[in-house]
Motif scaffolding. Structure first.
Motif, PDB file in Angstrom:
ATOM      1  N   ARG A 139      17.878 -30.430 -33.325  1.00 28.07           N
ATOM      2  CA  ARG A 139      17.683 -31.907 -33.378  1.00 28.07           C
ATOM      3  C   ARG A 139      17.142 -32.094 -34.671  1.00 28.07           C
ATOM      4  NH1 ARG A 139      19.767 -34.689 -29.178  1.00 28.07           N
ATOM      5  NH2 ARG A 139      18.105 -36.247 -29.750  1.00 28.07           N
ATOM      6  N   LEU A 140      17.196 -33.417 -35.009  1.00 29.09           N
ATOM      7  CA  LEU A 140      16.427 -33.671 -36.332  1.00 29.09           C
ATOM      8  C   LEU A 140      14.908 -33.735 -36.302  1.00 29.09           C
ATOM      9  CD1 LEU A 140      18.690 -36.669 -37.459  1.00 29.09           C
ATOM     10  CD2 LEU A 140      18.742 -34.333 -38.386  1.00 29.09           C
ATOM     11  N   VAL A 141      13.986 -33.522 -37.141  1.00 30.62           N
ATOM     12  CA  VAL A 141      12.808 -33.513 -37.109  1.00 30.62           C
ATOM     13  C   VAL A 141      12.456 -34.804 -37.550  1.00 30.62           C
ATOM     14  CG1 VAL A 141      10.558 -32.649 -38.207  1.00 30.62           C
ATOM     15  CG2 VAL A 141      12.620 -30.835 -37.695  1.00 30.62           C
ATOM     16  N   PRO A 142      11.913 -35.650 -36.626  1.00 27.85           N
ATOM     17  CA  PRO A 142      11.524 -37.216 -36.927  1.00 27.85           C
ATOM     18  C   PRO A 142      10.350 -37.013 -37.914  1.00 27.85           C
ATOM     19  CG  PRO A 142      10.771 -36.394 -34.665  1.00 27.85           C
ATOM     20  CD  PRO A 142      11.762 -35.309 -35.186  1.00 27.85           C
ATOM     21  N   LYS A 143      10.257 -38.266 -38.565  1.00 22.96           N
ATOM     22  CA  LYS A 143       9.335 -38.441 -39.565  1.00 22.96           C
ATOM     23  C   LYS A 143       7.786 -38.246 -38.916  1.00 22.96           C
ATOM     24  CE  LYS A 143       9.188 -42.389 -41.156  1.00 22.96           C
ATOM     25  NZ  LYS A 143       9.229 -43.683 -41.742  1.00 22.96           N
ATOM     26  N   GLY A 144       7.466 -38.761 -37.854  1.00 15.89           N
ATOM     27  CA  GLY A 144       6.236 -38.557 -37.184  1.00 15.89           C
ATOM     28  C   GLY A 144       5.858 -37.108 -36.904  1.00 15.89           C
ATOM     29  N   LEU A 145       6.840 -36.275 -36.434  1.00 21.07           N
ATOM     30  CA  LEU A 145       6.733 -34.923 -36.227  1.00 21.07           C
ATOM     31  C   LEU A 145       6.355 -34.294 -37.624  1.00 21.07           C
ATOM     32  CD1 LEU A 145       6.344 -32.462 -34.517  1.00 21.07           C
ATOM     33  CD2 LEU A 145       8.766 -32.237 -34.304  1.00 21.07           C
ATOM     34  N   TYR A 146       7.266 -34.445 -38.536  1.00 24.75           N
ATOM     35  CA  TYR A 146       6.889 -33.862 -39.743  1.00 24.75           C
ATOM     36  C   TYR A 146       5.807 -34.189 -40.291  1.00 24.75           C
ATOM     37  CZ  TYR A 146       7.053 -33.244 -44.563  1.00 24.75           C
ATOM     38  OH  TYR A 146       6.853 -32.960 -46.271  1.00 24.75           O
ATOM     39  N   ARG A 147       5.190 -35.461 -40.335  1.00 24.17           N
ATOM     40  CA  ARG A 147       3.816 -35.734 -40.854  1.00 24.17           C
ATOM     41  C   ARG A 147       2.860 -35.003 -40.211  1.00 24.17           C
ATOM     42  NH1 ARG A 147       4.892 -42.317 -41.691  1.00 24.17           N
ATOM     43  NH2 ARG A 147       5.901 -42.175 -43.851  1.00 24.17           N
ATOM     44  N   ARG A 148       2.904 -34.895 -38.851  1.00 27.98           N
ATOM     45  CA  ARG A 148       1.534 -33.944 -38.038  1.00 27.98           C
ATOM     46  C   ARG A 148       1.795 -32.590 -38.339  1.00 27.98           C
ATOM     47  NH1 ARG A 148       2.895 -33.966 -32.591  1.00 27.98           N
ATOM     48  NH2 ARG A 148       4.987 -34.918 -32.904  1.00 27.98           N
ATOM     49  N   ALA A 149       2.990 -31.905 -38.594  1.00 28.60           N
ATOM     50  CA  ALA A 149       3.156 -30.667 -38.961  1.00 28.60           C
ATOM     51  C   ALA A 149       2.593 -30.436 -40.386  1.00 28.60           C
ATOM     52  CB  ALA A 149       4.796 -30.270 -38.752  1.00 28.60           C
ATOM     53  N   LYS A 150       2.891 -31.275 -41.247  1.00 28.89           N
ATOM     54  CA  LYS A 150       2.436 -31.155 -42.751  1.00 28.89           C
ATOM     55  C   LYS A 150       0.979 -31.099 -42.572  1.00 28.89           C
ATOM     56  CE  LYS A 150       2.755 -32.931 -47.316  1.00 28.89           C
ATOM     57  NZ  LYS A 150       3.202 -31.713 -48.325  1.00 28.89           N
ATOM     58  N   ALA A 151       0.249 -32.183 -41.812  1.00 29.26           N
ATOM     59  CA  ALA A 151      -1.012 -32.367 -41.634  1.00 29.26           C
ATOM     60  C   ALA A 151      -1.915 -31.245 -41.290  1.00 29.26           C
ATOM     61  CB  ALA A 151      -1.322 -33.622 -41.125  1.00 29.26           C
ATOM     62  N   LEU A 152      -1.308 -30.610 -40.154  1.00 32.80           N
ATOM     63  CA  LEU A 152      -1.933 -29.485 -39.430  1.00 32.80           C
ATOM     64  C   LEU A 152      -1.408 -28.081 -40.010  1.00 32.80           C
ATOM     65  CD1 LEU A 152      -1.321 -30.757 -35.978  1.00 32.80           C
ATOM     66  CD2 LEU A 152      -3.452 -30.469 -37.258  1.00 32.80           C
ATOM     67  N   LEU A 153      -0.333 -27.980 -40.611  1.00 29.48           N
ATOM     68  CA  LEU A 153       0.157 -26.760 -41.057  1.00 29.48           C
ATOM     69  C   LEU A 153       0.190 -26.639 -42.473  1.00 29.48           C
ATOM     70  CD1 LEU A 153       3.032 -26.076 -38.482  1.00 29.48           C
ATOM     71  CD2 LEU A 153       0.364 -25.542 -38.534  1.00 29.48           C
ATOM     72  N   GLY A 154       0.462 -27.718 -43.222  1.00 29.85           N
ATOM     73  CA  GLY A 154       0.978 -27.779 -44.647  1.00 29.85           C
ATOM     74  C   GLY A 154       2.222 -27.451 -45.001  1.00 29.85           C
ATOM     75  N   ASP A 155       2.810 -27.456 -46.056  1.00 29.59           N
ATOM     76  CA  ASP A 155       4.022 -27.160 -46.452  1.00 29.59           C
ATOM     77  C   ASP A 155       4.290 -25.452 -46.227  1.00 29.59           C
ATOM     78  OD1 ASP A 155       4.843 -29.569 -47.237  1.00 29.59           O
ATOM     79  OD2 ASP A 155       4.304 -29.392 -49.419  1.00 29.59           O
ATOM     80  N   ALA A 156       3.384 -24.698 -46.487  1.00 27.00           N
ATOM     81  CA  ALA A 156       3.454 -23.353 -46.220  1.00 27.00           C
ATOM     82  C   ALA A 156       3.450 -22.923 -44.863  1.00 27.00           C
ATOM     83  CB  ALA A 156       2.270 -22.626 -46.774  1.00 27.00           C
ATOM     84  N   GLY A 157       2.796 -23.895 -43.896  1.00 27.46           N
ATOM     85  CA  GLY A 157       2.971 -23.338 -42.601  1.00 27.46           C
ATOM     86  C   GLY A 157       4.365 -23.930 -42.198  1.00 27.46           C
TER      87      GLY A 157
END
Length: 189
Positions: A139-157
């Motif tokens: 599936r595509l990674v929706p913008k909201g999921l990406y933003r939550r992942a970036k906030a919690l994991l950062g780009d490295a995560g």
């Protein structure tokens, strides 16, 4: 053409005893033992291609000691991708590892492997589960999921999650190609 046996020492793969390995294979074997302390699962098979083995093994070692992901997060990703590729040996091993070393509840690990929905109280574990699930679906990674992942994991995560999916895809497909059963042991070396 001579008839090949249906099974070797590790699924279909016929291992070479360490004391009988050609020099290049023995070098890859020693390299793996140095990084991992042992030559587990698919590493046994990768020795058949020593040059490739020496390039792949450090990635797995990275996830053991340097990843930005916790052990539980690694096992969420690992069990999702192993379940996706139906690799009996990898599922068998990582179901136990997820519960013991990863500290994940058994019912959650079972749901992950079976492709059933589950959730996690820890926000990082939840976003790792959702990100990996979206990528595996595919599936595509929706913008909201990406933003939550970036906030919690950062780009490295996020990179850690995506590369772990790729690495364990290689693990799972190697084990599937050689039809390694769930409780395979192989040579004790």
């Amino acid at each position: 053409m001579s008839e090949l046996p249906d099974f070797g020492t590790f699924g279909r793969f016929i291992e070479t005893p360490a004391d009988e390995m050609p020099a290049e294979m023995r070098d890859a074997y020693d390299f793996t033992r140095k990084l991992r302390g042992q030559v587990p699962g698919p590493h046994k098979i990768w020795l058949a291609n020593p040059k490739l083995s020496k390039t792949v093994v450090p990635t797995g070692a990275y996830y053991q000691t340097q990843s930005t992901l916790t052990k539980a997060e690694i096992e969420i990703v690992t069990n999702l991708i192993n379940g996706r590729w139906l690799a009996a040996y990898a599922n068998y091993e990582h179901e136990m590892i997820g519960e013991k070393a990863g500290g994940l509840p058994a019912h959650k690990v079972e749901a992950i492997i079976a492709g059933l929905p589950t959730s996690f109280d820890d926000p990082r574990q939840q976003v790792v589960y959702e990100l990996a699930s979206a990528l595996i679906a595919p599936r595509l990674v929706p913008k909201g999921l990406y933003r939550r992942a970036k906030a919690l994991l950062g780009d490295a995560g996020i990179v850690d999650v995506t590369m772990l999916l790729g690495w364990f895809t290689g693990v799972s497909l190697t084990l599937a190609a050689f039809d390694v059963p769930a409780n395979a042991v192989g040579l004790n070396q």
